[in-house]
Design an enzyme around this catalytic site. Structure first.
Site, PDB file in Angstrom:
ATOM      1  N   LYS A  53     126.150  58.756  37.320  1.00 41.82           N
ATOM      2  CA  LYS A  53     127.581  58.622  37.585  1.00 41.82           C
ATOM      3  C   LYS A  53     128.079  59.897  38.266  1.00 41.82           C
ATOM      4  CE  LYS A  53     131.891  57.579  35.092  1.00 41.82           C
ATOM      5  NZ  LYS A  53     132.429  57.238  33.745  1.00 41.82           N
ATOM      6  N   SER A 107     134.807  53.012  33.776  1.00 43.52           N
ATOM      7  CA  SER A 107     134.774  53.795  35.002  1.00 43.52           C
ATOM      8  C   SER A 107     133.364  53.960  35.581  1.00 43.52           C
ATOM      9  CB  SER A 107     135.365  55.193  34.743  1.00 43.52           C
ATOM     10  OG  SER A 107     134.646  55.863  33.711  1.00 43.52           O
ATOM     11  N   SER A 134     134.017  52.940  28.952  1.00 43.12           N
ATOM     12  CA  SER A 134     133.468  53.001  30.301  1.00 43.12           C
ATOM     13  C   SER A 134     131.966  52.824  30.415  1.00 43.12           C
ATOM     14  CB  SER A 134     133.858  54.334  30.958  1.00 43.12           C
ATOM     15  OG  SER A 134     135.250  54.387  31.150  1.00 43.12           O
TER      16      SER A 134
END
Length: 414
Positions: free
Chosen positions: A62, A131, A155
């Site tokens: 990420k 996210s 997330s």
């Protein structure tokens, strides 16, 4: 999907080389990412070690996790091209294990709610969630066998459920968050995505250097499962509740003990306090970005930080006390109620249509606040091809038990 355990078995048997395994990931990215849009950056010259328990495993990170070899851009033009000098410790650990940090995956800006352009590989007209959008989508699309994300609200678990992969939010601080852009230091947790429970368990055990987390070769015993519908927040979609009931019935057929579970009122109070803790800390964690570049922040984050300026220490401290009380009460739930794990919803329903929203984290926030291990397991798909998952939760530090119960459910569902 690419299975980490399968790739490692093939490498161990001499049917595949580490270089060949990483090439499979590169080929899959070239084929799938143009339509999915999960990858921010790809390392064209990443070295592929021949040795190590994760040799040949390409990993997505990420894009709030620092990497020395690739930019870390936080999903924001404010950090376009920014190059950290060092890898985050979790990335350094991956490299020591022989893994190849091959790609940075998309994130909502600063891991909040403003959506990315990433599409759900199960149905391109729907969001992959957030996210950790790119990490979930990349594993679901078969581009990577392992990807790391973070969870402050929901997330990891929510996008894993939306994309139909296994997602793990480990016990709080099991994996280091140093070198990861902070949103809330009391909540941020590094988690991971994989194709199957066995893949996730093996990766987490190695990353945390705790072999006991990995799934035992034999029967780990049949868990006592508390079925929780979390009635203190808005109800889920009917198909999500049906998936939960199906998973519970499958676990019971497999020999697990399943009983309904209700939580004491302190948990509803704690659930309501999660946003207070998150916002108070986010106002400080993103103070530089807010003070110097407020107008460049995306609209949802900007509005949230505007409101967060009004959260004071007294409200924050009171919320922390309630959270602490709930954590102590959760120990009693596992002890006095005689359950080994909790089975509940991963998300309110299937992934929403369009890319305007990343979905709702109401079935995740409490468990992030509690700091306990959570595993989401795919159960079924809707007529539109959208996955539905369930969430397995264990007591703090009992990550192996959560994963073992998740594997039982995975196998029972078939």
């Amino acid at each position: 999907m690419l299975s980490l355990v399968d790739l490692r078995d093939r490498i161990g048997a001499g049917r595949l080389t580490p270089q060949g395994a990483v090439s499979l990931a590169r080929e899959a990215i070239a084929n799938r990412d143009p339509e999915v849009g999960a990858i921010v950056r790809l390392d064209p010259a990443a070295p592929v070690p021949d040795e190590g328990p994760l040799a040949g495993i390409a990993v997505g990170l990420k894009d709030i996790i620092d990497t020395a070899d690739l930019p870390t851009e936080m999903g924001s033009p404010l950090y376009a091209g920014w190059r950290p000098r060092a890898d985050a410790p979790v990335v350094a650990r991956l490299k020591r294990l022989g893994a190849v940090p091959l790609a940075k995956t998309t994130t909502t800006a600063f891991a909040f709610l403003d959506p990315t352009e990433t599409r759900n590989p199960r149905n391109l007209a729907h969001t992959p969630g957030g996210s950790s959008a790119g990490s979930a989508a990349a594993v679901a699309a078969g581009m990577l066998p392992l990807a790391l994300g973070t969870q402050t609200g929901g997330s990891v678990i929510r996008p894993a459920a939306f994309c139909g992969v296994v997602g793990v939010k480990p016990s709080f601080r099991l994996l280091p968050t140093v070198g990861v852009k902070c949103f809330s230091w009391a909540l941020d947790t590094v988690g991971l995505f994989a194709a199957r429970v066995a893949d996730a368990a093996h990766a987490l055990a190695l990353l945390a250097d705790r072999p006991a987390i990995d799934l035992p070769a034999g029967d780990p015993g049949l868990p006592r499962i508390g079925l929780l519908r979390q009635d203190f927040c808005a109800p889920p979609a009917p198909e999500a509740l049906a998936a939960l009931e199906r998973a519970a019935a499958a676990a019971e057929r497999a020999g697990a003990q399943v009983r309904d579970l209700d939580l004491p009122p302190i948990f509803a109070e704690a659930f309501a306090r999660h946003p207070v803790i998150q916002d108070f800390e986010a106002a400080q964690a993103l103070a530089w970005e807010y003070d110097h570049h407020r107008n460049a922040l995306p609209p949802l984050l900007r509005a949230q930080l505007d409101g967060a300026q009004r959260v004071g220490p007294a409200e924050y401290d009171a919320s922390r006390r309630i959270a602490h009380q709930a954590r102590r009460s959760l120990k009693d739930v596992f002890g006095e109620e005689g359950v080994d794990v909790i089975l509940t919803l991963s998300a309110p329903g299937p992934a929403p249509e369009g890319l305007a929203s990343t979905g709702d984290a109401r079935f995740n926030r409490l468990w992030t606040l509690m700091g306990v291990p959570c595993v989401t397991v795919p159960v079924e798909t809707t007529a539109e091809g959208l996955p539905l998952g369930v969430q397995v939760i264990a007591r703090f530090g009992d990550d192996g038990r959560a994963l073992a119960a998740a594997r039982l459910i995975e196998r029972a569902i078939g």
